[in-house]
Write a protein that holds these residues in place. Structure first.
Motif, PDB file in Angstrom:
ATOM      1  N   GLY A 196       9.853 -33.276 -27.221  1.00 42.38           N
ATOM      2  CA  GLY A 196      10.461 -32.013 -27.633  1.00 42.38           C
ATOM      3  C   GLY A 196      10.164 -30.861 -26.695  1.00 42.38           C
ATOM      4  N   LYS A 215      18.788 -45.037 -24.862  1.00 41.36           N
ATOM      5  CA  LYS A 215      19.237 -44.696 -26.208  1.00 41.36           C
ATOM      6  C   LYS A 215      18.048 -44.499 -27.156  1.00 41.36           C
ATOM      7  CE  LYS A 215      19.985 -49.542 -27.558  1.00 41.36           C
ATOM      8  NZ  LYS A 215      21.007 -50.523 -28.045  1.00 41.36           N
ATOM      9  N   ASP A 218      16.871 -41.026 -26.375  1.00 41.87           N
ATOM     10  CA  ASP A 218      17.813 -40.080 -26.987  1.00 41.87           C
ATOM     11  C   ASP A 218      17.490 -39.892 -28.468  1.00 41.87           C
ATOM     12  OD1 ASP A 218      19.216 -39.689 -24.654  1.00 41.87           O
ATOM     13  OD2 ASP A 218      20.689 -41.261 -25.079  1.00 41.87           O
ATOM     14  N   TYR A 219      17.231 -41.001 -29.146  1.00 44.50           N
ATOM     15  CA  TYR A 219      16.927 -40.937 -30.571  1.00 44.50           C
ATOM     16  C   TYR A 219      15.621 -40.181 -30.823  1.00 44.50           C
ATOM     17  CZ  TYR A 219      15.443 -42.374 -35.219  1.00 44.50           C
ATOM     18  OH  TYR A 219      15.005 -42.359 -36.510  1.00 44.50           O
ATOM     19  N   GLU A 221      14.085 -37.987 -28.910  1.00 43.41           N
ATOM     20  CA  GLU A 221      14.201 -36.568 -28.582  1.00 43.41           C
ATOM     21  C   GLU A 221      14.920 -35.811 -29.698  1.00 43.41           C
ATOM     22  OE1 GLU A 221      14.066 -36.319 -23.729  1.00 43.41           O
ATOM     23  OE2 GLU A 221      16.030 -36.511 -24.691  1.00 43.41           O
ATOM     24  N   ALA A 222      15.859 -36.463 -30.341  1.00 47.38           N
ATOM     25  CA  ALA A 222      16.582 -35.816 -31.433  1.00 47.38           C
ATOM     26  C   ALA A 222      15.681 -35.552 -32.630  1.00 47.38           C
ATOM     27  CB  ALA A 222      17.762 -36.682 -31.862  1.00 47.38           C
ATOM     28  N   GLN A 223      14.609 -36.317 -32.778  1.00 47.31           N
ATOM     29  CA  GLN A 223      13.694 -36.151 -33.912  1.00 47.31           C
ATOM     30  C   GLN A 223      12.700 -35.020 -33.706  1.00 47.31           C
ATOM     31  OE1 GLN A 223      14.738 -38.215 -36.377  1.00 47.31           O
ATOM     32  NE2 GLN A 223      16.117 -38.860 -34.726  1.00 47.31           N
ATOM     33  N   ARG A 225      13.137 -31.911 -32.038  1.00 51.50           N
ATOM     34  CA  ARG A 225      13.651 -30.600 -31.674  1.00 51.50           C
ATOM     35  C   ARG A 225      13.301 -29.570 -32.727  1.00 51.50           C
ATOM     36  NH1 ARG A 225      13.479 -30.975 -26.581  1.00 51.50           N
ATOM     37  NH2 ARG A 225      14.898 -32.496 -25.679  1.00 51.50           N
TER      38      ARG A 225
END
Length: 229
Positions: A196, A215, A218-219, A221-223, A225
């Motif tokens: 993050g 991928k 990506d997953y 990093e989305a958690q 933020r």
């Protein structure tokens, strides 16, 4: 003889220097109440002292540790910090304090304090806690985990700079208090820092470091933020 004495002196300085710099500098006066950074004229490694003639009792006072922290976040935990930024009278005294509230199965995630050792005491609930050692000299060995289940009245120490965590394993809320050996221990939450950061770490670094596909990064990093307070 002089050379031998000089060599001995150098050895003694080498041996004791790490001890001298292992924690916050020792104070040279009774107190040095911190001046708020926003009104400080210069930046220093620590805080500027308030004029002693203007110091009042409230400079050494903090209220509110009896109030539970809001654990309605993805981790189910909340840290209430009392360091030099909340309690100016801690400046130069080399200590600070936190209250940690945990919802059922709440987690204070793996993190480090770069400037402090921590001793944690459980007030309510049952916690699974532990820390991991730094990389061993032998590449064939793994980082060692030291972990325990703690009940009310139990204490556990997390050495300075090492990754550690606490997890509420009970069905009820848990509470712990911890003392730290710095007026401003700092905290690095591992997952949030890695996945993050702003700007993000180059994904080529992360995919290779964790040996996973893009991928997955990506997953992850989305958690992360969001900010952990």
């Amino acid at each position: 003889m002089k050379m031998a004495l000089g060599f001995l002196t150098a050895i003694l300085i080498t041996c004791f220097a790490p001890v001298a710099y292992a924690s916050d500098p020792s104070p040279l006066q009774d107190f040095c109440v911190a001046v708020n950074d926003s009104v400080a004229a210069v930046f220093v490694n620590g805080k500027i002292c308030k004029n002693p003639n203007m110091v009042v009792a409230n400079d050494f006072f903090f209220s509110g540790l009896n109030m539970p922290g809001n654990t309605s976040n993805p981790l189910g935990s909340r840290v209430t910090t009392v360091n030099v930024n909340q309690l100016p009278g801690l400046n130069t005294l080399g200590i600070s304090l936190v209250r940690i509230d945990y919802a059922s199965y709440g987690l204070n995630p793996p993190h480090t304090h770069p400037r402090a050792t921590e001793i944690l005491v459980v007030l309510e609930g049952t916690l699974y806690v532990g820390f991991v050692t730094s990389n061993p000299a032998d590449p064939n060995q793994k980082n060692k985990l030291f972990a325990k289940y703690l009940n009310p009245g139990d204490a556990f120490v997390f050495p300075e700079g090492l990754i550690h965590f606490q997890f509420n394993v009970g069905h009820k809320n848990a509470i712990a208090f911890a003392g730290l050996s710095s007026q401003n221990p700092g905290v690095i939450t591992i997952a949030n820092a890695v996945f993050g950061s702003d700007p993000p770490i180059n994904q080529a670094v992360l995919t290779k470091a964790f040996q996973v596909e893009k991928k997955v990064i990506d997953y992850l990093e989305a958690q992360f933020r969001w900010n952990i307070v």
